[in-house]
Design an enzyme around this catalytic site. Structure first.
Site, PDB file in Angstrom:
ATOM      1  N   ASP A 157      43.155  43.508  38.206  1.00 56.73           N
ATOM      2  CA  ASP A 157      42.248  42.354  38.550  1.00 56.73           C
ATOM      3  C   ASP A 157      41.130  42.614  38.368  1.00 56.73           C
ATOM      4  O   ASP A 157      40.165  43.399  38.648  1.00 56.73           O
ATOM      5  CB  ASP A 157      42.800  41.689  40.090  1.00 56.73           C
ATOM      6  CG  ASP A 157      42.262  41.160  40.541  1.00 56.73           C
ATOM      7  OD1 ASP A 157      41.490  40.287  39.616  1.00 56.73           O
ATOM      8  OD2 ASP A 157      42.198  41.149  42.067  1.00 56.73           O
ATOM      9  N   ASP A 357      37.440  35.350  35.200  1.00 58.22           N
ATOM     10  CA  ASP A 357      38.743  36.160  36.295  1.00 58.22           C
ATOM     11  C   ASP A 357      39.977  36.029  35.827  1.00 58.22           C
ATOM     12  O   ASP A 357      40.792  35.259  35.274  1.00 58.22           O
ATOM     13  CB  ASP A 357      38.653  35.140  37.220  1.00 58.22           C
ATOM     14  CG  ASP A 357      39.650  35.802  38.509  1.00 58.22           C
ATOM     15  OD1 ASP A 357      40.111  37.197  38.900  1.00 58.22           O
ATOM     16  OD2 ASP A 357      40.068  34.860  39.539  1.00 58.22           O
TER      17      ASP A 357
END
Length: 470
Positions: A157, A357
Site C-alpha cells: 500500500d 495510489d
C-alpha cells in the site's frame, strides 16, 4: 532546484477552511508519451479463448540498482495468486469500499485536523499479487520475517507507512494462508521499548498506542474503520534475494473489521513516511521503487525496490508531497484526451494535485473534468447499448471484439499517458468517477495504472510511466 508553487484551491468538500497548500517542485521532467495504441482500444471480451489465457510467468523488469531486487506480483483472486482460492468480491462491493478508501485518503492528505501542510515535489523488487478502505488493497507480496525466516504474504500500500503482520499470541486474528509469525521463535526479534526513538516516531505520527509493560504499542485505523494493534517491533526481513536487518513493523495481536475477512498475513507500507519500507531502506537501496500492476487475474506483474532512476522509456512528471501528510505521492493533471482530441476543460479545474495510489481502484477527477470525459466517451460508444441504468456502462453481450475511444491523461510538463483498454473500462463501465468538488484533490487509481511500470523516484522528485511493462 526547488521552487514553491502556491495552490489556492486544494481542499475537499465541507473543508472550505483549509488553508492554501504550498507545492515544492523538485527536479526536471521530460515531455514524452507513454501509450498502448492509437485513437481506439480493442479488446476480446472475457469468455473468449484468448482472454482466458493464464500467464503466471514474471514479465521482464528493468535491472534494479546495485543492491536492489525485483519480485513477481499477481492478482489476489486469480490463478497466479499465492493465496487459497476464495470468492472474489463483486464489483459493487469493490466500489463501495473504494469510496471509503478514497474519502480516507483525501481527508488524510488535506489535513482534517487543522488544515493542510506544505506540499513538496519531490531498492528492492518483490513478487506482488492483487488483493481487495483495507478491502481495496489489491496486490500482495511474499516476504520472509524473522530468523529463521517465516513466509508471509502481505498486501502492499503506497497510502500506508506502518507495516505489520499478525503475531502469536493473538487475541483476535483472522485465518491466514501462512503460519502466524511467532516472535518467540525468532532469534533476531526485538520489541521497541517505550523510550526508544522508533516508539517516539510512531507516536508522533499518530499511530502510537501507549505502552504494555515497557513495550511500545501501535494502532492503525483504516478508512473502513478496520484496525490493527499490537507491539511495535523489529526483526530481519527477507525481500527476494536481499535481507533488511532491524526492519521495523507492527506485531499485531488484535485486528478488527474487514481485516478479519482476508487471508493475508499483514500489510507492507510503501508510503513516504518515516516508518515505511521505502524510508527504512533509503540508506542502502535509495529512494526509488516501481511496480507494474497486471491487467487481469491470469497474469503477473512485479514490484522493484531500489529501482533504477534512469528514465529511458518512461514519460516523467514532477512528484508533489504534502509536508503535513508525507505518506502520499501526488502528480498534477493538466488535461485529458479522448479519441486523440484534447477536451475543452478550463486549466483552473486542475488546480489541485492528484494522489497516485495503489490502494484506490477507480480514478477520481474534478466533476467538471469527469463530465467532459464522460460526454466525449459516450459519444464514441453509440454502437453499444447502455447497461445497468447508467449511461457510462455498456452491454457488450454477443460482441467478439470491443472497440472504445482511447483515453489519455496529460500531466504537468506535457507528459502524456495513453491508457490501455483495462485502464478505461471495468465491468463494462467507464472506470472513472468524480471527486465531488472541483477544488478537491484527485486520485489516480490502480485501474488506470495497470500494465504500466510506475516509477516512484522519491529522491529525485518525479514519477515515471512506461507502457506495456506487464
Amino acid at each position: 532546484r526547488a521552487r514553491i508553487l502556491n495552490l489556492q484551491h486544494i481542499c475537499i468538500s465541507a473543508m472550505a477552511s483549509i488553508s492554501k497548500l504550498l507545492l515544492l517542485l523538485l527536479c526536471t521532467y521530460h515531455t514524452l508519451v507513454a501509450h498502448a495504441g492509437d485513437d481506439l482500444r480493442s479488446y476480446k471480451p472475457v469468455g473468449s479463448p484468448e482472454s482466458a489465457t493464464v500467464n503466471c510467468s514474471q514479465p521482464k523488469a528493468a535491472t534494479p540498482s546495485s543492491g536492489g531486487v525485483t519480485v513477481p506480483l499477481h492478482h489476489r483472486h486469480g490463478p497466479c495468486s499465492p493465496l487459497p482460492s476464495t470468492k472474489a468480491p463483486t464489483w459493487e462491493e469493490i466500489l463501495r469500499h473504494d469510496q471509503l478508501r478514497a474519502a480516507y485518503v483525501t481527508r488524510k492528505f488535506s489535513g482534517v485536523k487543522g488544515g493542510a501542510g506544505d506540499v513538496e515535489q519531490s531498492d528492492v523488487t518483490l513478487p506482488t499479487r492483487l488483493g481487495t478502505s483495507m478491502s481495496t488493497l489489491e496486490y500482495v507480496i511474499t516476504v520472509g520475517i524473522g530468523s529463521p525466516a517465516v513466509t508471509q504474504t502481505m498486501t502492499i500500500d503506497t497510502g500506508s507507512d506502518v507495516s505489520w503482520v499478525q503475531c502469536k499470541p493473538c487475541s483476535q486474528c483472522r485465518s491466514q494462508a501462512n503460519p502466524l509469525f511467532d516472535p518467540s521463535s525468532s532469534s533476531t526479534y526485538s520489541p521497541f521499548s517505550c523510550s526508544s526513538a522508533a516508539c517516539a516516531q510512531v507516536s508522533q505520527d499518530g499511530q502510537g498506542n501507549g505502552c504494555s509493560g515497557s513495550q511500545c504499542q501501535y494502532i492503525v485505523t483504516y478508512g473502513d474503520q478496520s484496525s490493527t494493534a499490537g507491539t511495535y517491533s523489529s526483526d530481519t526481513l527477507a525481500l527476494g534475494s536481499i535481507t533488511v536487518r532491524n526492519f521495523q513493523f507492527g506485531c499485531s495481536q488484535s485486528n478488527s473489521g474487514l481485516l478479519l475477512t482476508q487471508q493475508t498475513a499483514g500489510l507492507m507500507g510503501l508510503g513516504g513516511g518515516a516508518e515505511s519500507l521505502v524510508s527504512q531502506t533509503a540508506g542502502t537501496l535509495g529512494r526509488a521503487f516501481s511496480y507494474c500492476l497486471p491487467p487481469n487475474p491470469g497474469s503477473r506483474g512485479f514490484l522493484t525496490l531500489g529501482a533504477p532512476t534512469s528514465t529511458s522509456g518512461f514519460v516523467t512528471t514532477p512528484m508533489y508531497r504534502n509536508r503535513g501528510a508525507l505518506t502520499f505521492y501526488a502528480v498534477r493533471l493538466q488535461a485529458i484526451r479522448v479519441g486523440g482530441r484534447q477536451l475543452n476543460i478550463p486549466a483552473s479545474v486542475f488546480s489541485a494535485v492528484s494522489i497516485v495510489d495503489s490502494g484506490t481502484i477507480i480514478t477520481r477527477l474534478p466533476p467538471t473534468a469527469y463530465s467532459a470525459l464522460a460526454s466525449a466517451f459516450k459519444a464514441g460508444m453509440k454502437r453499444y447499448p447502455t447497461s445497468g441504468g447508467s449511461d457510462t456502462c455498456f452491454d457488450f453481450s454477443g460482441q467478439s471484439n470491443i472497440s472504445v475511444p482511447s483515453v489519455a491523461l496529460v500531466f504537468s510538463g506535457g507528459a502524456v499517458v495513453n491508457l490501455a483498454f483495462d485502464g478505461i473500462i471495468q465491468d463494462g463501465c467507464l472506470a472513472f468517477t468524480d471527486s465531488g468538488d472541483d477544488r478537491s484533490i484527485g486520485i489516480i487509481g490502480n485501474v488506470q495504472q495497470r500494465t504500466f511500470e510506475v516509477l516512484y523516484d522519491v529522491g529525485g522528485g518525479s514519477f515515471g510511466f512506461k507502457a506495456g511493462a506487464c
